[in-house]
Scaffold this motif. Sequence first.
Motif, PDB file in Angstrom:
ATOM      1  N   TYR A 436     -36.604  29.804  16.279  1.00  0.00           N
ATOM      2  CA  TYR A 436     -36.510  30.871  15.289  1.00  0.00           C
ATOM      3  C   TYR A 436     -36.621  30.243  13.903  1.00  0.00           C
ATOM      4  N   SER A 437     -37.279  30.937  12.976  1.00  0.00           N
ATOM      5  CA  SER A 437     -37.401  30.447  11.609  1.00  0.00           C
ATOM      6  C   SER A 437     -36.981  31.531  10.629  1.00  0.00           C
ATOM      7  N   ASP A 438     -36.088  31.173   9.705  1.00  0.00           N
ATOM      8  CA  ASP A 438     -35.642  32.122   8.680  1.00  0.00           C
ATOM      9  C   ASP A 438     -36.710  32.376   7.628  1.00  0.00           C
ATOM     10  N   ARG A 439     -37.687  31.473   7.517  1.00  0.00           N
ATOM     11  CA  ARG A 439     -38.791  31.628   6.565  1.00  0.00           C
ATOM     12  C   ARG A 439     -40.057  32.012   7.312  1.00  0.00           C
ATOM     13  N   GLY A 440     -40.870  32.855   6.667  1.00  0.00           N
ATOM     14  CA  GLY A 440     -42.162  33.197   7.246  1.00  0.00           C
ATOM     15  C   GLY A 440     -42.206  34.586   7.837  1.00  0.00           C
ATOM     16  N   GLY A 441     -43.432  35.094   7.953  1.00  0.00           N
ATOM     17  CA  GLY A 441     -43.654  36.418   8.507  1.00  0.00           C
ATOM     18  C   GLY A 441     -44.856  36.426   9.432  1.00  0.00           C
ATOM     19  N   HIS A 442     -45.632  37.498   9.343  1.00  0.00           N
ATOM     20  CA  HIS A 442     -46.710  37.727  10.309  1.00  0.00           C
ATOM     21  C   HIS A 442     -47.855  36.733  10.172  1.00  0.00           C
ATOM     22  N   PHE A 443     -48.099  36.243   8.952  1.00  0.00           N
ATOM     23  CA  PHE A 443     -49.215  35.329   8.719  1.00  0.00           C
ATOM     24  C   PHE A 443     -48.693  33.898   8.564  1.00  0.00           C
ATOM     25  N   ALA A 444     -47.979  33.445   9.582  1.00  0.00           N
ATOM     26  CA  ALA A 444     -47.236  32.187   9.498  1.00  0.00           C
ATOM     27  C   ALA A 444     -48.123  30.991   9.175  1.00  0.00           C
ATOM     28  N   ALA A 445     -49.319  30.922   9.741  1.00  0.00           N
ATOM     29  CA  ALA A 445     -50.194  29.767   9.513  1.00  0.00           C
ATOM     30  C   ALA A 445     -50.583  29.650   8.045  1.00  0.00           C
ATOM     31  N   MET A 446     -50.648  30.778   7.329  1.00  0.00           N
ATOM     32  CA  MET A 446     -50.953  30.766   5.899  1.00  0.00           C
ATOM     33  C   MET A 446     -49.693  30.638   5.057  1.00  0.00           C
ATOM     34  N   GLU A 447     -48.625  31.264   5.502  1.00  0.00           N
ATOM     35  CA  GLU A 447     -47.398  31.294   4.710  1.00  0.00           C
ATOM     36  C   GLU A 447     -46.627  29.979   4.770  1.00  0.00           C
ATOM     37  N   VAL A 448     -46.386  29.527   5.989  1.00  0.00           N
ATOM     38  CA  VAL A 448     -45.524  28.350   6.201  1.00  0.00           C
ATOM     39  C   VAL A 448     -46.188  27.398   7.210  1.00  0.00           C
ATOM     40  N   PRO A 449     -47.356  26.833   6.851  1.00  0.00           N
ATOM     41  CA  PRO A 449     -48.056  25.957   7.804  1.00  0.00           C
ATOM     42  C   PRO A 449     -47.225  24.759   8.233  1.00  0.00           C
ATOM     43  N   ASP A 450     -46.356  24.240   7.346  1.00  0.00           N
ATOM     44  CA  ASP A 450     -45.516  23.097   7.703  1.00  0.00           C
ATOM     45  C   ASP A 450     -44.572  23.436   8.849  1.00  0.00           C
ATOM     46  N   ILE A 451     -43.935  24.598   8.748  1.00  0.00           N
ATOM     47  CA  ILE A 451     -42.984  25.010   9.787  1.00  0.00           C
ATOM     48  C   ILE A 451     -43.715  25.250  11.100  1.00  0.00           C
ATOM     49  N   LEU A 452     -44.854  25.938  11.027  1.00  0.00           N
ATOM     50  CA  LEU A 452     -45.614  26.222  12.241  1.00  0.00           C
ATOM     51  C   LEU A 452     -46.101  24.925  12.884  1.00  0.00           C
ATOM     52  N   TYR A 453     -46.585  24.004  12.065  1.00  0.00           N
ATOM     53  CA  TYR A 453     -47.079  22.731  12.574  1.00  0.00           C
ATOM     54  C   TYR A 453     -45.968  21.950  13.288  1.00  0.00           C
ATOM     55  N   LYS A 454     -44.799  21.848  12.656  1.00  0.00           N
ATOM     56  CA  LYS A 454     -43.697  21.088  13.258  1.00  0.00           C
ATOM     57  C   LYS A 454     -43.263  21.709  14.576  1.00  0.00           C
ATOM     58  N   ASP A 455     -43.246  23.027  14.623  1.00  0.00           N
ATOM     59  CA  ASP A 455     -42.869  23.693  15.866  1.00  0.00           C
ATOM     60  C   ASP A 455     -43.924  23.458  16.943  1.00  0.00           C
ATOM     61  N   PHE A 456     -45.191  23.507  16.540  1.00  0.00           N
ATOM     62  CA  PHE A 456     -46.271  23.272  17.499  1.00  0.00           C
ATOM     63  C   PHE A 456     -46.165  21.868  18.091  1.00  0.00           C
ATOM     64  N   ILE A 457     -45.851  20.878  17.260  1.00  0.00           N
ATOM     65  CA  ILE A 457     -45.722  19.499  17.730  1.00  0.00           C
ATOM     66  C   ILE A 457     -44.563  19.368  18.713  1.00  0.00           C
ATOM     67  N   VAL A 458     -43.445  20.019  18.416  1.00  0.00           N
ATOM     68  CA  VAL A 458     -42.304  19.998  19.351  1.00  0.00           C
ATOM     69  C   VAL A 458     -42.722  20.581  20.693  1.00  0.00           C
ATOM     70  N   PHE A 459     -43.461  21.692  20.655  1.00  0.00           N
ATOM     71  CA  PHE A 459     -43.948  22.302  21.889  1.00  0.00           C
ATOM     72  C   PHE A 459     -44.860  21.340  22.656  1.00  0.00           C
ATOM     73  N   VAL A 460     -45.781  20.701  21.948  1.00  0.00           N
ATOM     74  CA  VAL A 460     -46.733  19.792  22.608  1.00  0.00           C
ATOM     75  C   VAL A 460     -45.995  18.614  23.249  1.00  0.00           C
TER      76      VAL A 460
END
Length: 471
Positions: A436-460
């Motif tokens: 879960y992230s307290d920051r960001g909305g529907h366009f996460a890749a544009m809004e908070v790419p850092d958060i999305l990237y870090k989460d993606f890496i954890v998943f991978v």
Amino acid sequence: MIKKLILINVRIIVAITVLSASILLYQYIAQPLVLPKFNTTKYWGPGDGNTYIEDKRIRPLKILYDRDTINELRRSLDRPLDLQNPLEEAGFQYGFNSRLMRPLIDYWKSIYLPKWKVRQDYLNQFKHFMTQVNGLHIHFIHEHPHELPPEVGYIRIPVLLLHGWPGSIREFYGFIPKLLTYSDDHIYGFEVVAPSLVGFGFSSSSSKKGFTTYEMAIVMRNLMLRLGYNRFIVHGGDWGSVIGSQMATMFPENVIGFHTNLCVMQTPLALFKTMIASIYPPLFVRKQHEPYHFPITEKFKWLIEESGYFFLQATKPDTIGIALAANPVGLAAYILEKFSTGTNIQHRNLDDGGLFDMSIDLDAMLDNIMIYYLGNKIMSSMRFYAESMSRIQSKYQFDRVPTDVPMGCIRFKNDLPTPVDWALRDKYRNIIHVEYSDRGGHFAAMEVPDILYKDFIVFVRKLCNITDCSN
């Protein structure tokens, strides 16, 4: 006395009947469905396709538009703009605030368009290509990982990035460089593929009715096979989430893992479980995560208030498509209003819709609008709603077909409400990561790419610990 006994018996019979019917109904809606068979070579181009021979070449592409095209847009923006004033204290509650339209258009024509060459170069920073799949010309970005230090042993993993509406490949311009650059965060060499969905951006549109989300999933999978990637990870948001989910369901032999920032599932059982969970949320989610899902009445109210565009596009997309294709001012208002509320529902209470105080800068949003305008794809992109809400689509009930492909889900606080994990597990039987992230909305890749990237890496990382990630 006899009447009382009869009345009691009737009540007992009615109660048993209702209980039995409820049990049968639950068993029906809870019963997983079997994956149907599909034609993966279906032709979607013009005509009957009898003489169609697929051109399997992969051709480089540049996003290039001459001065005449840009000047024509400028002339359109120069037309007198005689708009009614918004209602007092209305903010964005009635849609795009007309008082904001004039400064926005002034910025577009006087600041953004004069630097179009710079914006065009920015869009061309990645390698773009075109190929033909199922009778359609598919545009895509294809990037290889940056050179890694020779002492680093890394796993090379293909990743398919799928955008949504009213987004485009522009959504991923802050996300892709992070995947391509070596850092201590990951030891993966990501082969990144980011296509324009069929009917979006610079890809061609289907010439026939019936191009649903599962047909899109087939085309996207065929594209990856064309590029030589037999196994790959899929990430998607919005429509990309739906398409990615169906790819994992239909092609588990190809999809290594599925990661999404919109964990959706629309089944009667998911709705039932969500309602049950709303009675006492602490049994189902941590206290700090309850606002992402509950109160359920507030979430449903929000969805109803903000889904008018959905029903319009799902029923009469060509009508609104004609209006927007012929009017770049209307196109900008229609798309930017979705960015306003999509990043934070509270923006509708602001006179500027939050558009000048968001983590997405105005140039990025205008890049996205230019892709719709220059590609002339607003109508076909909206048709996708009509096709995906059709009887053809609904009869397969993909959300009731389980998948064992490992799945990861990150929820952003300002995004659409999603089902609790208890409901998701009916579909995704192998959820390996939830965040879960307290920051960001529907366009996460544009809004908070850092958060999305870090989460993606954890998943991978989790994914590669339980399966072979190499292609």
